[in-house]
Design an enzyme around this catalytic site. Structure first.
Site, short mmCIF file in Angstrom:
data_model
loop_
_atom_site.label_atom_id
_atom_site.label_comp_id
_atom_site.label_asym_id
_atom_site.label_seq_id
_atom_site.Cartn_x
_atom_site.Cartn_y
_atom_site.Cartn_z
N ASP A 1 52.65 32.40 46.90
CA ASP A 1 52.31 33.31 45.82
C ASP A 1 50.90 33.01 45.31
O ASP A 1 50.65 31.94 44.75
CB ASP A 1 53.33 33.17 44.68
CG ASP A 1 53.20 34.26 43.64
OD1 ASP A 1 52.15 34.93 43.57
OD2 ASP A 1 54.17 34.43 42.88
N CYS B 1 51.41 41.16 42.93
CA CYS B 1 50.49 40.50 43.87
C CYS B 1 50.84 40.81 45.32
O CYS B 1 50.29 41.72 45.93
CB CYS B 1 50.48 38.98 43.67
SG CYS B 1 49.70 38.41 42.14
N ARG B 2 51.78 40.05 45.89
CA ARG B 2 52.02 40.13 47.33
C ARG B 2 52.69 41.42 47.77
O ARG B 2 52.26 42.03 48.77
CB ARG B 2 52.89 38.94 47.78
CG ARG B 2 52.17 37.60 47.66
CD ARG B 2 53.11 36.45 47.85
NE ARG B 2 54.07 36.44 46.73
CZ ARG B 2 55.12 35.64 46.67
NH1 ARG B 2 55.37 34.80 47.66
NH2 ARG B 2 55.92 35.66 45.63
N SER B 3 53.74 41.86 47.09
CA SER B 3 54.43 43.07 47.59
C SER B 3 53.57 44.32 47.45
O SER B 3 53.56 45.15 48.37
CB SER B 3 55.81 43.24 46.96
OG SER B 3 55.75 43.40 45.56
N ASN C 1 56.05 41.92 41.68
CA ASN C 1 55.54 43.20 42.16
C ASN C 1 54.14 43.50 41.60
O ASN C 1 53.80 44.63 41.33
CB ASN C 1 56.51 44.34 41.85
CG ASN C 1 56.21 45.64 42.57
OD1 ASN C 1 56.39 46.72 42.00
ND2 ASN C 1 55.78 45.58 43.80
N CYS D 1 58.57 41.05 46.21
CA CYS D 1 58.12 39.73 45.77
C CYS D 1 58.66 39.52 44.36
O CYS D 1 59.45 40.34 43.88
CB CYS D 1 56.60 39.56 45.85
SG CYS D 1 55.64 40.48 44.62
#
Length: 167
Positions: free
Chosen positions: A123, A13-15, A11, A8
């Site tokens: 995001d 939040c999402r990943s 690095n 993401c």
């Protein structure tokens, strides 16, 4: 050994959410010895920072510890070492290809492309909807495992398939 790298922007939040969700899934399915799962950023903005506090709290609520995770940027070595490079949205892929134009696109995917509803994962840094991101990532990770099984890259037995469907 099957190696998955989630990407993401920062690095934080999402990943990392995807990294730790997939790690938890393969652990529950007793496949953790067969996987290496990591995550990285396409930017340098958050390098060295921990997982964003609302994400860390959400994962902790789900019984997942990500406290040791620190943001890092994807490297050219990652692109060689990992079997699947999986981004959260098209913007991440655009950034990846800008960084590394010679990326082998045959092993690069968007996470929700493994589902019946392919799209970007928004995001939560901007949307503030961390639960929605978590839910979409969980669905994507489960679909990834099912896809790997369907393609014969991993083998899920009947019990594992049932457990995966119930998670």
């Amino acid at each position: 050994m099957f190696k998955v790298l989630f990407l993401c922007h920062g690095n934080i939040c999402r990943s990392p959410m995807a990294e730790f969700i997939l790690k938890e899934l393969v652990k529950k399915l007793k496949l953790d010895d067969d996987f290496i799962v990591c995550s990285a950023a396409t930017s340098q903005e958050e390098i060295g920072n921990g997982v964003y506090p609302p994400v860390k709290a959400l994962l902790r609520q789900k019984g997942i510890d990500c406290s040791a995770k620190r943001a890092r940027q994807v490297t050219v070595q990652d692109l060689k070492d990992f079997d699947y490079i999986i981004a959260m949205e098209q913007f991440n892929l655009d950034n990846l290809y800008a960084l590394y134009p010679k990326t082998d696109k045959s092993k690069v995917y968007l996470l929700l492309d493994f589902t019946d509803t392919p799209k970007d994962i928004d995001d939560p840094w901007y949307t503030r909807d961390f639960e929605k991101a978590y839910s979409e990532i969980l669905v994507g990770c489960k679909a990834l495992l099912s896809s790997l099984d369907h393609d014969g890259l991993i083998t899920l037995n009947k019990e594992q398939k049932k457990e995966l469907s119930e998670i």
